[in-house]
Design a protein around this motif. Sequence first.
Motif, PDB file in Angstrom:
ATOM      1  N   UNK A  88      -2.970  17.360   3.678  1.00 32.66           N
ATOM      2  CA  UNK A  88      -4.023  17.949   2.847  1.00 32.66           C
ATOM      3  C   UNK A  88      -4.445  16.940   1.778  1.00 32.66           C
ATOM      4  N   UNK A  89      -5.719  16.492   1.796  1.00 24.97           N
ATOM      5  CA  UNK A  89      -6.140  15.406   0.900  1.00 24.97           C
ATOM      6  C   UNK A  89      -5.889  15.674  -0.580  1.00 24.97           C
ATOM      7  N   UNK A  90      -6.013  16.946  -0.990  1.00 28.10           N
ATOM      8  CA  UNK A  90      -5.869  17.248  -2.414  1.00 28.10           C
ATOM      9  C   UNK A  90      -4.419  17.261  -2.891  1.00 28.10           C
ATOM     10  N   UNK A  91      -3.464  17.299  -1.980  1.00 23.35           N
ATOM     11  CA  UNK A  91      -2.055  17.430  -2.368  1.00 23.35           C
ATOM     12  C   UNK A  91      -1.400  16.085  -2.643  1.00 23.35           C
ATOM     13  N   UNK A  92      -0.561  16.060  -3.672  1.00 24.50           N
ATOM     14  CA  UNK A  92       0.216  14.848  -3.950  1.00 24.50           C
ATOM     15  C   UNK A  92       1.277  14.679  -2.863  1.00 24.50           C
TER      16      UNK A  92
ATOM     17  N   UNK B   2       0.852  -1.193   0.000  1.00 25.61           N
ATOM     18  CA  UNK B   2       0.000   0.000   0.000  1.00 25.61           C
ATOM     19  C   UNK B   2       0.885   1.239   0.000  1.00 25.61           C
ATOM     20  N   UNK B   3       0.574   2.167  -0.898  1.00 24.08           N
ATOM     21  CA  UNK B   3       1.353   3.400  -0.989  1.00 24.08           C
ATOM     22  C   UNK B   3       0.440   4.612  -0.823  1.00 24.08           C
ATOM     23  N   UNK B   4       1.018   5.694  -0.339  1.00 22.42           N
ATOM     24  CA  UNK B   4       0.236   6.907  -0.056  1.00 22.42           C
ATOM     25  C   UNK B   4       0.603   7.973  -1.081  1.00 22.42           C
ATOM     26  N   UNK B   5      -0.293   8.176  -2.037  1.00 25.22           N
ATOM     27  CA  UNK B   5      -0.013   9.089  -3.146  1.00 25.22           C
ATOM     28  C   UNK B   5      -0.463  10.516  -2.876  1.00 25.22           C
ATOM     29  N   UNK B   6      -1.340  10.692  -1.877  1.00 26.79           N
ATOM     30  CA  UNK B   6      -1.829  12.050  -1.560  1.00 26.79           C
ATOM     31  C   UNK B   6      -2.049  12.174  -0.052  1.00 26.79           C
ATOM     32  N   UNK B   7      -2.350  13.399   0.373  1.00 22.30           N
ATOM     33  CA  UNK B   7      -2.760  13.592   1.757  1.00 22.30           C
ATOM     34  C   UNK B   7      -4.047  12.835   2.040  1.00 22.30           C
TER      35      UNK B   7
END
Length: 382
Positions: free
Chosen positions: A179-183, A166-171
């Motif tokens: 911030x959810x919208x940020x990469x 599992x990788x985290x590509x955004x907030x």
Amino acid sequence: MIVRAGVLYDGTLEPPKRRVDVVIADGSIAEIRAATGECDLEAACVTPGLVNAHAHLEGSGEPDMMGMIQTTTPNQRLLRAVENARKSVKAGVTTIRDVGSSNSIAPDVRDAIVEGRIPGPRMRAAGAVLCMTGGHGWPIGRAVDSPWDGRKAVREQMWIGADCIKMIATGGVLTKGAVPGNAQLTYDELAAAIDEAHRHGLRVAAHAIGTEGIKNALRAGIDSIEHGTMLDDEAMALFKERNVYLVPTLSAPTCILAHLEDGHQPRYIVEKARGLSDMMLANIRRAYENGVRIAGGSDAGTPYNYHEDYAQELELMWSLIGMTPQQALHAATNVAAELVGLHHGIVAVGEPADLLLLTRDAGEDVRAVREPQLVFKNGAIQ
Ligand SMILES: [Zn+2]
């Protein structure tokens, strides 16, 4: 063992079969035939066992999941994961993919289930999430700060027994300051880790809410996008071109927003969830209507989102996205199972006998899956 079904939904989108017997032998489905003679069990409706492609077993729906991780011991969380594995399978979730846990809890729980020490679903486990330093998910994360470090992080997860990544590509919503919208992880970091995982036959899921991060992950070769809230037309085209699954986890914001008033959730969680929910509905519905493959996954373990409530995700795919009950069943059985990759999630000869026996027709009302009369996993009553 012969199970007689008033109506059988086999997990595909084929018309349901009426008055059939499902014959179980050695844990698998041996035959499906017109009802005849004696049977051992009868149910108004039979479906495949449910598949939850996005869950966190150590979370029990605490209002502040990341805070809970930081204020409990690994032993306490392991015990909760054991409890949640049992609750999941009793509620009809016969396959689960844990997409992020601390202290190798999920791979260890998976092994204990396989060894027959504890009850629980068949399972895949990601180990720690790969995130940027201090980024979303860090309390259950392994910080990754370069492409080569990403490869090493994948190898570390495999070492502790992860069988997916599992990788985290955004907030995200649950981590303070993210911030959810940020990469977050860059394209290069994603691409290197995905390549490493694929070299070893592991699939990779990306947490991605913001548009740029969704596209980074899609272009980097991801297998599934989790949440996908801010997808646009270009992202939708990439989903289809690359045959990537979307796991919308509708339950996650729904549960947060249903408990606005109780005051136990951190303010930032509520505010971020509020800002995303309308966008999520519009975009996920559009993706579905445009033929993006939607797989069922609830993000169980997040605030007020209980492992025994996976039926809610099917209800939301029906009520919010516009799926028919049979399409919602298909997304939460066959499609989710194809993503998890352990079996096909259908009632067919040769498949493991993972079945729900229901008291009424789930194709008429998907809420029928909420309280199964009986749950079979591998031919055994759970
Ligand atoms: Zn999650």
